[in-house]
Design a protein around this motif. Structure first.
Motif, PDB file in Angstrom:
ATOM      1  N   ARG A  38    -108.523   9.844  16.912  1.00 48.57           N
ATOM      2  CA  ARG A  38    -109.093  10.063  15.578  1.00 48.57           C
ATOM      3  C   ARG A  38    -109.084   8.815  14.711  1.00 48.57           C
ATOM      4  NH1 ARG A  38    -105.687  15.075  13.583  1.00 48.57           N
ATOM      5  NH2 ARG A  38    -104.059  13.841  14.635  1.00 48.57           N
ATOM      6  N   SER A  39    -109.951   8.862  13.703  1.00 48.94           N
ATOM      7  CA  SER A  39    -110.057   7.758  12.758  1.00 48.94           C
ATOM      8  C   SER A  39    -108.901   7.817  11.757  1.00 48.94           C
ATOM      9  CB  SER A  39    -111.379   7.852  11.995  1.00 48.94           C
ATOM     10  OG  SER A  39    -111.343   8.953  11.091  1.00 48.94           O
ATOM     11  N   PRO A  40    -108.635   6.706  11.064  1.00 50.45           N
ATOM     12  CA  PRO A  40    -107.592   6.711  10.042  1.00 50.45           C
ATOM     13  C   PRO A  40    -107.812   7.770   8.971  1.00 50.45           C
ATOM     14  CG  PRO A  40    -108.208   4.478  10.574  1.00 50.45           C
ATOM     15  CD  PRO A  40    -109.196   5.358  11.280  1.00 50.45           C
ATOM     16  N   THR A  41    -109.067   8.023   8.606  1.00 46.64           N
ATOM     17  CA  THR A  41    -109.360   9.040   7.595  1.00 46.64           C
ATOM     18  C   THR A  41    -108.890  10.408   8.065  1.00 46.64           C
ATOM     19  OG1 THR A  41    -111.309   7.806   6.862  1.00 46.64           O
ATOM     20  CG2 THR A  41    -111.181  10.125   6.228  1.00 46.64           C
ATOM     21  N   GLU A  42    -109.147  10.725   9.328  1.00 46.47           N
ATOM     22  CA  GLU A  42    -108.717  12.014   9.868  1.00 46.47           C
ATOM     23  C   GLU A  42    -107.202  12.105   9.946  1.00 46.47           C
ATOM     24  OE1 GLU A  42    -111.735  13.210  13.257  1.00 46.47           O
ATOM     25  OE2 GLU A  42    -111.565  11.031  13.060  1.00 46.47           O
ATOM     26  N   LEU A  43    -106.558  11.013  10.351  1.00 48.35           N
ATOM     27  CA  LEU A  43    -105.100  11.012  10.429  1.00 48.35           C
ATOM     28  C   LEU A  43    -104.490  11.249   9.051  1.00 48.35           C
ATOM     29  CD1 LEU A  43    -104.455   7.964  12.810  1.00 48.35           C
ATOM     30  CD2 LEU A  43    -104.539  10.392  13.409  1.00 48.35           C
ATOM     31  N   LYS A  44    -105.092  10.624   8.049  1.00 44.93           N
ATOM     32  CA  LYS A  44    -104.573  10.763   6.686  1.00 44.93           C
ATOM     33  C   LYS A  44    -104.679  12.197   6.192  1.00 44.93           C
ATOM     34  CE  LYS A  44    -105.003   8.637   2.102  1.00 44.93           C
ATOM     35  NZ  LYS A  44    -105.771   7.662   1.282  1.00 44.93           N
ATOM     36  N   ASP A  45    -105.718  12.907   6.631  1.00 43.14           N
ATOM     37  CA  ASP A  45    -105.944  14.279   6.173  1.00 43.14           C
ATOM     38  C   ASP A  45    -105.176  15.313   6.990  1.00 43.14           C
ATOM     39  OD1 ASP A  45    -107.639  13.374   4.223  1.00 43.14           O
ATOM     40  OD2 ASP A  45    -109.474  13.721   5.373  1.00 43.14           O
ATOM     41  N   ASP A  46    -104.542  14.900   8.060  1.00 41.40           N
ATOM     42  CA  ASP A  46    -103.828  15.831   8.938  1.00 41.40           C
ATOM     43  C   ASP A  46    -102.396  16.018   8.448  1.00 41.40           C
ATOM     44  OD1 ASP A  46    -102.760  17.354  10.946  1.00 41.40           O
ATOM     45  OD2 ASP A  46    -103.232  15.970  12.578  1.00 41.40           O
TER      46      ASP A  46
END
Length: 418
Positions: A128-136
């Motif tokens: 996953r992208s950093p944006t997705e990691l941040k939202d998880d």
């Protein structure tokens, strides 16, 4: 997808300055056509389609998809789209060695028992992208207890990467940049929580990825390998836009900061191009701009000491589907069976009950859900055809990214031999 005005302006300037950008790979080189002699042995492992120009794949019957999912997907409570690559029709892969799945943070205790204890998965690869990691919210949950975290970072000056083993409890999205002083010392420039997980290859604790992979794993590992991010999607989309649209965006970019109307008009050509290209275009961008990360993932999968291994993105559909297709093709799976396996991800977003989930690094708020939430079989068929057109074959693509014949043979043996 949320574009920043400065990012679009930068991308436009780069394109105007370099008219050949649309024909360049991420490494600045043209794809090298694969010579027939170098891949004839490997190509013989894969079934050929008599006339790919006339070959088309009708939408699979939803009932058939549900039946196949019931047969092949693991019986998990919360984790979606999880199955053994040995489960596809005529699969050459041995059971229990490599798995594709959706995100794992939501796994229940029962799910964890099946995945970590019964199947004994020892290596996880988060695409996953950093944006997705941040939202998880479950990124650092107890699901991953016992796993050491390894962050892969692309080396922008070369077509490879470096890795950094994270300390226990340290999030991969804790951004830390390093700089060299006049005396040559490497120091922390700043340390803060930001969107992009980018420690940088100048981190004194980082090491070349190849050197890291030469050492046997000391414990269970979770690798963070962001194949794509917002800038790569913007950059890739820019290469496909018409010059007049680029010029308009460049002129409007400063005004977008203060005007929502100008901002929306500036975004329009980018969104229209993405919607027009659909999933096939996103796969093309992934293959071009995600090449260094794809090679690293293939290297991990080729290491028998890291098996059983599971790789995943948000839904386990697009990036996961592309990695699956490459691995299956290398191992000798038929094209139609690869396409069928991809189509089993058609309903995963509905099952997740999360229509705001990311498709790659793109937010669905700006895209056509009908285009991006499904998994039409024709998308994977067209993607495989595109690989053949641009690189000669999947093996030719692997040569281009640096995953050569010896590494492919290592992968095949690790996954197909007793």
């Amino acid at each position: 997808m949320k574009f920043s005005a400065s990012m679009i302006q930068l991308a436009a300037v780069l394109l105007v300055a370099n008219q050949s950008w649309a024909f360049l790979s991420p490494t600045g080189l043209r794809p090298r056509p694969t010579s027939p002699s170098s891949c004839i042995k490997e190509a013989s492992l894969r079934a050929s389609v008599d006339d790919k120009d006339t070959q088309s794949y009708a939408e699979f019957n939803p009932q058939k998809i549900r039946e196949l999912c019931g047969e092949r997907n693991l019986p998990l409570e919360k984790v979606k789209n999880c199955r053994d690559l040995a489960s596809i029709k005529n699969s050459p892969i041995k059971p229990g060695r490599i798995f594709r799945t959706g995100r794992l943070g939501d796994a229940t205790d029962k799910d964890q028992d099946l995945l970590m204890k019964d199947l004994g998965i020892t290596t996880l690869v988060d695409l996953r992208s950093p944006t997705e990691l941040k939202d998880d919210q479950a990124l650092m949950s107890d699901v991953f207890q016992g796993f050491s975290d390894v962050l892969w970072v692309e080396n922008r000056r070369r077509k490879d990467g470096c890795v950094r083993e994270l300390e226990p409890g340290v999030s991969p999205i804790a951004k830390r940049r390093f700089r060299k002083t006049k005396s040559g010392d490497v120091v922390i420039a700043h340390d803060e929580e930001e969107e992009f997980c980018d420690y940088g290859c100048e981190d004194p604790k980082a090491q070349p990825a190849d050197a890291f992979l030469e050492k046997p794993p000391r414990k269970k590992e979770r690798h963070f390998v962001s194949l794509m991010n917002e800038f790569k999607y913007v950059r890739g989309t820019v290469t496909k836009l018409r010059k007049r649209d680029i010029t308009r965006s460049l002129l409007k970019a400063p005004g977008a900061i203060v005007s929502k109307r100008i901002w929306n008009s500036l975004k329009r050509p980018f969104i229209e191009e993405i919607n027009l290209g659909g999933l096939t275009m996103l796969n093309d961008l992934l293959l071009r701009f995600g090449a260094p990360g794809i090679k690293y993932v293939l290297d991990l999968c080729a290491d028998k000491e890291r098996h059983p291994i599971a790789f995943y993105c948000t839904a386990g559909k697009d990036r996961t589907g592309m990695i699956s297709a490459i691995i299956l093709s290398i191992c000798g799976a038929k094209k139609e069976d690869i396409v069928e396996d991809y189509s089993l991800s058609a309903n995963v977003y509905a099952e997740m009950n999360d229509h705001q989930a990311m498709v790659g690094a793109l937010s669905q708020r700006s895209l056509d859900p009908k285009t991006f939430l499904g998994a039409p079989p024709q998308v994977m068929a067209d993607t495989l055809d595109s690989i053949e057109d641009h690189y000669g074959s999947v093996e030719g693509y692997c040569d281009f990214i640096g995953f050569g014949p010896e590494q492919r043979e290592k992968l095949r043996k690790a996954l197909t031999e007793d």
